[in-house]
Motif scaffolding. Structure first.
Motif, PDB file in Angstrom:
ATOM      1  N   VAL A 214       0.836  -1.212   0.000  1.00  0.00           N
ATOM      2  CA  VAL A 214       0.000   0.000   0.000  1.00  0.00           C
ATOM      3  C   VAL A 214       0.865   1.254   0.000  1.00  0.00           C
ATOM      4  O   VAL A 214       0.565   2.232  -0.704  1.00  0.00           O
ATOM      5  CB  VAL A 214      -0.949  -0.023   1.208  1.00  0.00           C
ATOM      6  CG1 VAL A 214      -1.640   1.328   1.381  1.00  0.00           C
ATOM      7  CG2 VAL A 214      -2.010  -1.109   1.026  1.00  0.00           C
ATOM      8  N   LEU A 215       1.948   1.254   0.773  1.00  0.00           N
ATOM      9  CA  LEU A 215       2.834   2.423   0.788  1.00  0.00           C
ATOM     10  C   LEU A 215       3.487   2.648  -0.573  1.00  0.00           C
ATOM     11  O   LEU A 215       3.646   3.793  -1.022  1.00  0.00           O
ATOM     12  CB  LEU A 215       3.900   2.258   1.866  1.00  0.00           C
ATOM     13  CG  LEU A 215       3.423   2.350   3.317  1.00  0.00           C
ATOM     14  CD1 LEU A 215       4.584   2.138   4.277  1.00  0.00           C
ATOM     15  CD2 LEU A 215       2.761   3.693   3.591  1.00  0.00           C
ATOM     16  N   ILE A 216       3.871   1.577  -1.242  1.00  0.00           N
ATOM     17  CA  ILE A 216       4.440   1.706  -2.585  1.00  0.00           C
ATOM     18  C   ILE A 216       3.390   2.233  -3.552  1.00  0.00           C
ATOM     19  O   ILE A 216       3.687   3.059  -4.431  1.00  0.00           O
ATOM     20  CB  ILE A 216       4.998   0.348  -3.049  1.00  0.00           C
ATOM     21  CG1 ILE A 216       6.190  -0.055  -2.178  1.00  0.00           C
ATOM     22  CG2 ILE A 216       5.429   0.407  -4.508  1.00  0.00           C
ATOM     23  CD1 ILE A 216       6.712  -1.441  -2.463  1.00  0.00           C
ATOM     24  N   LEU A 217       2.148   1.787  -3.393  1.00  0.00           N
ATOM     25  CA  LEU A 217       1.051   2.301  -4.231  1.00  0.00           C
ATOM     26  C   LEU A 217       0.843   3.790  -3.985  1.00  0.00           C
ATOM     27  O   LEU A 217       0.592   4.549  -4.930  1.00  0.00           O
ATOM     28  CB  LEU A 217      -0.227   1.523  -3.930  1.00  0.00           C
ATOM     29  CG  LEU A 217      -1.479   1.947  -4.700  1.00  0.00           C
ATOM     30  CD1 LEU A 217      -1.284   1.802  -6.206  1.00  0.00           C
ATOM     31  CD2 LEU A 217      -2.687   1.146  -4.241  1.00  0.00           C
ATOM     32  N   PHE A 218       0.948   4.228  -2.730  1.00  0.00           N
ATOM     33  CA  PHE A 218       0.851   5.659  -2.424  1.00  0.00           C
ATOM     34  C   PHE A 218       1.916   6.455  -3.187  1.00  0.00           C
ATOM     35  O   PHE A 218       1.637   7.541  -3.738  1.00  0.00           O
ATOM     36  CB  PHE A 218       1.028   5.898  -0.924  1.00  0.00           C
ATOM     37  CG  PHE A 218      -0.144   5.484  -0.090  1.00  0.00           C
ATOM     38  CD1 PHE A 218      -1.356   5.171  -0.670  1.00  0.00           C
ATOM     39  CD2 PHE A 218      -0.037   5.418   1.291  1.00  0.00           C
ATOM     40  CE1 PHE A 218      -2.454   4.786   0.101  1.00  0.00           C
ATOM     41  CE2 PHE A 218      -1.117   5.042   2.066  1.00  0.00           C
ATOM     42  CZ  PHE A 218      -2.326   4.724   1.475  1.00  0.00           C
ATOM     43  N   ALA A 219       3.137   5.935  -3.203  1.00  0.00           N
ATOM     44  CA  ALA A 219       4.225   6.636  -3.898  1.00  0.00           C
ATOM     45  C   ALA A 219       3.941   6.743  -5.393  1.00  0.00           C
ATOM     46  O   ALA A 219       4.170   7.792  -6.007  1.00  0.00           O
ATOM     47  CB  ALA A 219       5.548   5.912  -3.655  1.00  0.00           C
TER      48      ALA A 219
ATOM     49  N   ASN B 298       3.957  14.728  -1.167  1.00  0.00           N
ATOM     50  CA  ASN B 298       5.175  15.541  -1.190  1.00  0.00           C
ATOM     51  C   ASN B 298       6.181  15.015  -2.211  1.00  0.00           C
ATOM     52  O   ASN B 298       6.919  15.788  -2.820  1.00  0.00           O
ATOM     53  CB  ASN B 298       5.809  15.562   0.198  1.00  0.00           C
ATOM     54  CG  ASN B 298       4.964  16.333   1.202  1.00  0.00           C
ATOM     55  OD1 ASN B 298       4.293  17.289   0.845  1.00  0.00           O
ATOM     56  ND2 ASN B 298       4.981  15.895   2.452  1.00  0.00           N
ATOM     57  N   ILE B 299       6.205  13.694  -2.383  1.00  0.00           N
ATOM     58  CA  ILE B 299       7.079  13.117  -3.410  1.00  0.00           C
ATOM     59  C   ILE B 299       6.574  13.496  -4.798  1.00  0.00           C
ATOM     60  O   ILE B 299       7.350  13.878  -5.682  1.00  0.00           O
ATOM     61  CB  ILE B 299       7.145  11.585  -3.249  1.00  0.00           C
ATOM     62  CG1 ILE B 299       7.843  11.224  -1.943  1.00  0.00           C
ATOM     63  CG2 ILE B 299       7.880  10.944  -4.426  1.00  0.00           C
ATOM     64  CD1 ILE B 299       7.760   9.744  -1.596  1.00  0.00           C
TER      65      ILE B 299
ATOM     66  N   ILE C 107      12.972   9.259   1.455  1.00  0.00           N
ATOM     67  CA  ILE C 107      13.754   8.512   2.441  1.00  0.00           C
ATOM     68  C   ILE C 107      12.872   8.108   3.623  1.00  0.00           C
ATOM     69  O   ILE C 107      12.983   6.988   4.144  1.00  0.00           O
ATOM     70  CB  ILE C 107      14.965   9.349   2.912  1.00  0.00           C
ATOM     71  CG1 ILE C 107      15.980   9.500   1.765  1.00  0.00           C
ATOM     72  CG2 ILE C 107      15.624   8.720   4.134  1.00  0.00           C
ATOM     73  CD1 ILE C 107      17.112  10.452   2.070  1.00  0.00           C
ATOM     74  N   ALA C 108      11.985   9.012   4.059  1.00  0.00           N
ATOM     75  CA  ALA C 108      11.059   8.680   5.149  1.00  0.00           C
ATOM     76  C   ALA C 108      10.159   7.505   4.772  1.00  0.00           C
ATOM     77  O   ALA C 108       9.940   6.582   5.575  1.00  0.00           O
ATOM     78  CB  ALA C 108      10.222   9.899   5.510  1.00  0.00           C
ATOM     79  N   LEU C 109       9.652   7.522   3.555  1.00  0.00           N
ATOM     80  CA  LEU C 109       8.815   6.419   3.082  1.00  0.00           C
ATOM     81  C   LEU C 109       9.626   5.125   2.978  1.00  0.00           C
ATOM     82  O   LEU C 109       9.134   4.046   3.337  1.00  0.00           O
ATOM     83  CB  LEU C 109       8.212   6.780   1.723  1.00  0.00           C
ATOM     84  CG  LEU C 109       7.196   5.805   1.142  1.00  0.00           C
ATOM     85  CD1 LEU C 109       5.923   5.770   1.980  1.00  0.00           C
ATOM     86  CD2 LEU C 109       6.850   6.179  -0.303  1.00  0.00           C
ATOM     87  N   SER C 110      10.871   5.238   2.522  1.00  0.00           N
ATOM     88  CA  SER C 110      11.722   4.053   2.390  1.00  0.00           C
ATOM     89  C   SER C 110      12.028   3.432   3.741  1.00  0.00           C
ATOM     90  O   SER C 110      12.012   2.199   3.893  1.00  0.00           O
ATOM     91  CB  SER C 110      13.021   4.422   1.669  1.00  0.00           C
ATOM     92  OG  SER C 110      12.768   4.950   0.390  1.00  0.00           O
ATOM     93  N   PHE C 111      12.306   4.253   4.754  1.00  0.00           N
ATOM     94  CA  PHE C 111      12.581   3.720   6.091  1.00  0.00           C
ATOM     95  C   PHE C 111      11.340   3.073   6.696  1.00  0.00           C
ATOM     96  O   PHE C 111      11.451   2.081   7.433  1.00  0.00           O
ATOM     97  CB  PHE C 111      13.092   4.833   7.005  1.00  0.00           C
ATOM     98  CG  PHE C 111      14.580   5.053   6.923  1.00  0.00           C
ATOM     99  CD1 PHE C 111      15.459   4.110   7.421  1.00  0.00           C
ATOM    100  CD2 PHE C 111      15.095   6.198   6.344  1.00  0.00           C
ATOM    101  CE1 PHE C 111      16.838   4.303   7.350  1.00  0.00           C
ATOM    102  CE2 PHE C 111      16.457   6.399   6.255  1.00  0.00           C
ATOM    103  CZ  PHE C 111      17.338   5.450   6.757  1.00  0.00           C
ATOM    104  N   THR C 112      10.167   3.603   6.401  1.00  0.00           N
ATOM    105  CA  THR C 112       8.935   2.989   6.900  1.00  0.00           C
ATOM    106  C   THR C 112       8.711   1.636   6.241  1.00  0.00           C
ATOM    107  O   THR C 112       8.341   0.655   6.911  1.00  0.00           O
ATOM    108  CB  THR C 112       7.739   3.915   6.636  1.00  0.00           C
ATOM    109  OG1 THR C 112       7.991   5.197   7.211  1.00  0.00           O
ATOM    110  CG2 THR C 112       6.470   3.343   7.248  1.00  0.00           C
TER     111      THR C 112
END
Length: 339
Positions: free
Chosen positions: A221-226, A260-261, A280-285
């Motif tokens: 889901v986070l990757i889909l957000f990006a 923001n990305i 980077i914040a998304l990647s660390f999550t």
């Protein structure tokens, strides 16, 4: 299993990172927001500099073109990004499990056709489907700031639905395997059926697998957000703001990381820190979720490993007992010979 999970360092690192970031994010509005300043121009190394400020000019992460520090975006948007991802992932797992049970019991005739349809759609990127369904919302809403909650609920509903069909196919196969286990067949023989069978036997057996699937869905889901952020689909909607005379850009109303990305991709050659900080914040999550999922998988496989090791230990014990018996027999024979 929970005690073993808390002993895993990787799980603790991921859990502490996510919970700490969420706690800081929820404290942003009441305690931190009023202290955040928007910078216009100031002196740096004897020169007058203006936004966007580099990380060296405005530590620790620099600012955007409006002069707002990027760390405020990261902290404020963490709760929207992480919590919405958790909600969508949880709804997907719960609904997919419930619908899988219905498919197995009431719609077995159409299950094969449904599986073939879902497998044929695997080659279509999920972001494309989500973009086609979510993009019309921005044209319908005239005042996005007033319709923030409404837009966010619609987006959660659509993003939850599009992730359910693949999960139904996976969980249906898992449930069928569990239903063929000996303990389930024995429970049916003793009279267990209906919801009690699934609640007491199937669900308990699949709960570790569902938990692992929940962590994996959070990453997806986070990757889909990006991906949606690059397509200018922002969680909660977007508002247009002027960054300089005659130049406007779309900004996420919730300041979630994907938005923001997405709004900063054109800054890659001019001010790359504006793009890299939320990325980077998304990647660390995502890394934290992967660490937690890996730890959970290690604990689940560790149970089988302990069983194997105990079996080997039993075999070694049997060998040692036989060796002791042989040795005692030899000692006894020697003593008899001496006597």
């Amino acid at each position: 299993m929970l005690k073993d999970l808390w002993r895993q360092p990787q799980f603790l690192i991921g859990f502490i990172f996510i919970t700490g970031l969420l706690a800081l994010s929820f404290l942003y509005e009441p305690f931190i927001e009023e202290k955040v300043k928007m910078y216009s121009f100031f002196e740096y190394n004897g020169e007058t500099v203006g936004p966007p400020f580099t990380p060296a000019e405005l530590p620790p992460f620099g600012s955007d073109r409006l002069g707002l520090p990027l760390w405020s975006y990261v902290i404020q948007g963490a709760k929207f990004t992480i919590v919405i991802g958790l909600i969508i992932s949880l709804f997907q797992v719960i609904l997919a499990f419930s619908l899988s049970v219905l498919f197995i019991n009431f719609f077995q005739k159409v299950q094969r056709a449904f599986e073939e349809l879902v497998e044929s759609m695997v080659y279509i990127p999920m972001a494309v489907i989500a973009f086609m369904l979510l993009s019309p919302i921005s044209f319908v809403i005239d005042e996005p700031e007033k319709a923030f909650v409404k837009v966010l609920c619609i987006q959660i509903f659509i993003l939850t639905l599009i992730g359910i069909p693949p999960l139904i196919v996976v969980l249906s196969k898992e449930i069928k395997k569990v239903l063929q286990e000996e303990f389930v067949l024995s429970a049916r023989t003793l009279g267990a059926s209906g919801l009690s069978l699934y609640r007491r036997h199937v669900l308990r057996n699949l709960l570790p697998r569902l938990t692992l699937l929940f962590f994996q869905r959070n990453v997806a889901v986070l990757i889909l957000f990006a991906h949606l952020g690059f397509l200018e689909i922002f969680l909660g909607g977007a508002v247009e703001r002027e960054i300089m005379m005659g130049v406007t850009r779309l900004f996420s109303l919730s300041n979630e990381w994907a938005g923001n990305i997405g709004k900063a991709y054109f800054e890659l050659m001019v001010a790359p820190w504006i793009l890299f900080v939320p990325l980077i914040a998304l990647s660390f999550t995502v890394l934290s979720y992967n660490l937690m999922a890996t730890s959970l998988q290690r604990v689940l496989l560790g149970d089988k490993g302990r069983v194997k090791r105990s079996w080997k230990a039993d075999e070694k014990q049997k060998v040692s007992v036989k060796g002791m018996e042989n040795e005692m027999f030899v000692m006894e024979s020697r003593e008899t010979y001496k006597g």
